[in-house]
Write a protein that holds these residues in place. Structure first.
Motif, PDB file in Angstrom:
ATOM      1  N   ASP A   1      50.728  79.671 -23.249  1.00 27.09           N
ATOM      2  CA  ASP A   1      49.961  79.734 -22.008  1.00 27.09           C
ATOM      3  C   ASP A   1      50.900  79.976 -20.830  1.00 27.09           C
ATOM      4  OD1 ASP A   1      51.159  77.301 -21.358  1.00 27.09           O
ATOM      5  OD2 ASP A   1      49.332  76.112 -21.551  1.00 27.09           O
TER       6      ASP A   1
ATOM      7  N   ARG B   1      51.985  78.009 -18.596  1.00 30.79           N
ATOM      8  CA  ARG B   1      52.957  76.928 -18.396  1.00 30.79           C
ATOM      9  C   ARG B   1      54.036  76.957 -19.468  1.00 30.79           C
ATOM     10  NH1 ARG B   1      47.896  74.628 -17.744  1.00 30.79           N
ATOM     11  NH2 ARG B   1      47.977  73.964 -19.934  1.00 30.79           N
TER      12      ARG B   1
ATOM     13  N   ASP C   1      53.453  76.230 -22.518  1.00 33.00           N
ATOM     14  CA  ASP C   1      53.057  75.399 -23.642  1.00 33.00           C
ATOM     15  C   ASP C   1      52.798  76.334 -24.824  1.00 33.00           C
ATOM     16  OD1 ASP C   1      53.151  73.056 -22.136  1.00 33.00           O
ATOM     17  OD2 ASP C   1      51.041  73.227 -21.535  1.00 33.00           O
TER      18      ASP C   1
ATOM     19  N   ALA D   1      50.302  71.827 -31.394  1.00 31.03           N
ATOM     20  CA  ALA D   1      50.620  72.408 -30.094  1.00 31.03           C
ATOM     21  C   ALA D   1      51.644  71.506 -29.409  1.00 31.03           C
ATOM     22  CB  ALA D   1      49.371  72.543 -29.224  1.00 31.03           C
TER      23      ALA D   1
ATOM     24  N   ILE E   1      52.110  70.492 -25.618  1.00 29.44           N
ATOM     25  CA  ILE E   1      51.459  70.582 -24.313  1.00 29.44           C
ATOM     26  C   ILE E   1      52.102  69.570 -23.377  1.00 29.44           C
ATOM     27  CG2 ILE E   1      49.268  70.359 -23.070  1.00 29.44           C
ATOM     28  CD1 ILE E   1      47.854  71.082 -25.704  1.00 29.44           C
TER      29      ILE E   1
ATOM     30  N   MET F   1      46.120  80.066 -27.500  1.00 30.65           N
ATOM     31  CA  MET F   1      45.813  78.957 -26.605  1.00 30.65           C
ATOM     32  C   MET F   1      45.559  79.478 -25.204  1.00 30.65           C
ATOM     33  SD  MET F   1      49.478  76.976 -26.122  1.00 30.65           S
ATOM     34  CE  MET F   1      48.622  75.524 -25.476  1.00 30.65           C
TER      35      MET F   1
ATOM     36  N   ASN G   1      44.956  78.361 -20.737  1.00 25.99           N
ATOM     37  CA  ASN G   1      45.584  77.573 -19.681  1.00 25.99           C
ATOM     38  C   ASN G   1      44.913  76.228 -19.440  1.00 25.99           C
ATOM     39  OD1 ASN G   1      47.713  79.396 -18.999  1.00 25.99           O
ATOM     40  ND2 ASN G   1      46.221  80.698 -17.964  1.00 25.99           N
TER      41      ASN G   1
ATOM     42  N   GLY H   1      44.748  74.125 -22.057  1.00 29.55           N
ATOM     43  CA  GLY H   1      45.270  73.326 -23.152  1.00 29.55           C
ATOM     44  C   GLY H   1      44.423  73.390 -24.401  1.00 29.55           C
TER      45      GLY H   1
END
Length: 321
Positions: free
Chosen positions: A46, A48, A50, A63, A65, A88, A90, A92
């Motif tokens: 994503d 971020r 993650d 995952a 996160i 995935m 944004n 989560g």
């Protein structure tokens, strides 16, 4: 070396997830960045950075996160013994597939808010997911119950808020697949166009309740694999039985990406997997027929902004190391 993920997933910073030295990692122009994780394969990323993927020891979905490892597999029904987190968003949320011990075929799932929900079929045995937007809408395909046990029919699907919807096919085709969706509910994929010619598979755009054939640059087949929020679409088409090229669909026109990109001599783009909001494209380039192939990231492919017209020649091919 770095092994790219199965969908060559890229975020809006141009960072791509994959695997390095047996663990999930992220690559960008600054280099390879291993992610602290058990032995694993990376598939989704994503904005971020993650990540999601599969733990190789247990073959189960996970995952990372906010720096925390999330055991997605633990939220699936107990009859599913392996799973994979494929994409995935944004929020989560993670979409993927799960395999059972017996008596059930592969099923797609959506993990969100700490729980996993299975994606229904269309009356057949299996569902499969490959796309997820930031509204927790999933796309993929599911068996319809038609065809035979060894050669089932399946249709592209969209799954949202517990309900699965059949997107149908082009023409009289019996099979279709959806690969990606943006937040505007524009969906791209591939569909047979005739039950009489299963090899004739065309890329499509589904929007406003209608599936539209995007064409094949005169070829016999093709797939639309990625779409961004501006509606720019990427994928591949087969010009003949053994020649394949990557395309960009923009301004209601399909374009050969090789004509828009300054490639080193002898290299040709054969497939485009993903496109982000900057217009960066993850693609596959090959040297000559049957030669070396490698994933690449194309930067600034569209010199015309939204690519509505013009389509000037682009900057050179770039390859994250």
């Amino acid at each position: 070396g770095f092994e790219w993920g199965p969908f060559h997933s890229m975020n809006n910073a141009g960072r791509i997830v994959g695997t390095y030295q047996g663990r999930v990692a992220i690559v960008d122009r600054a280099g390879i960045h291993p992610v602290t994780a058990p032995p694993s394969v990376g598939s989704g990323i994503d904005d971020r950075s993650d990540v999601a993927g599969r733990l190789t020891g247990t073959q189960t979905a996970f995952a990372i996160i906010g720096g925390r490892l999330v055991d997605i597999h633990a939220t699936l029904p107990s009859l599913y013994y392996t799973s994979d987190g494929l994409v995935m968003n944004n929020r989560g949320s993670v979409a993927g597939i799960a395999d059972p011990f017996v008596d059930e075929a592969v099923r797609g799932f959506l993990y969100r808010h700490g729980h996993a929900e299975l994606v229904p079929t269309l009356g057949g045995d299996f569902s499969f997911v490959t796309g997820l937007n930031d509204r927790d809408v999933v796309v993929g395909w599911a068996s319809t119950g038609g065809g035979s046990a060894n050669d089932p029919d399946y249709h592209a699907i969209v799954y949202h808020d517990g309900k699965v919807h059949d997107l149908g096919t082009l023409g009289t085709g019996l099979r279709s697949q959806a690969f990606a969706i943006n937040d505007r509910w524009q969906i791209v994929g591939a569909s047979q166009i005739s039950s009489a010619d299963p090899a004739a598979e065309h890329p499509f755009l589904f929007q406003n309740g209608k599936m539209t054939d995007l064409g094949t640059l005169g070829g016999i087949s093709g797939r639309a694999l990625g779409i961004n929020e501006r509606g720019l679409i990427v994928g591949d088409v087969g010009r003949s039985d053994d020649v394949q090229v990557a395309f960009l669909y923009a301004g209601n026109k399909m374009l050969d990406l090789n004509a828009l990109t300054a490639l080193p001599a002898g290299w040709e783009l054969v497939m485009a997997h993903d496109i982000n909001e900057k217009g960066q494209i993850v693609a596959q380039a090959c040297y000559g027929f049957g030669g070396e192939c490698r994933p690449v990231r194309l930067d600034k492919v569209c010199g015309c902004g939204a690519c509505g017209s013009g389509h000037e020649a682009t900057e050179a091919l770039t390859k994250p190391e």
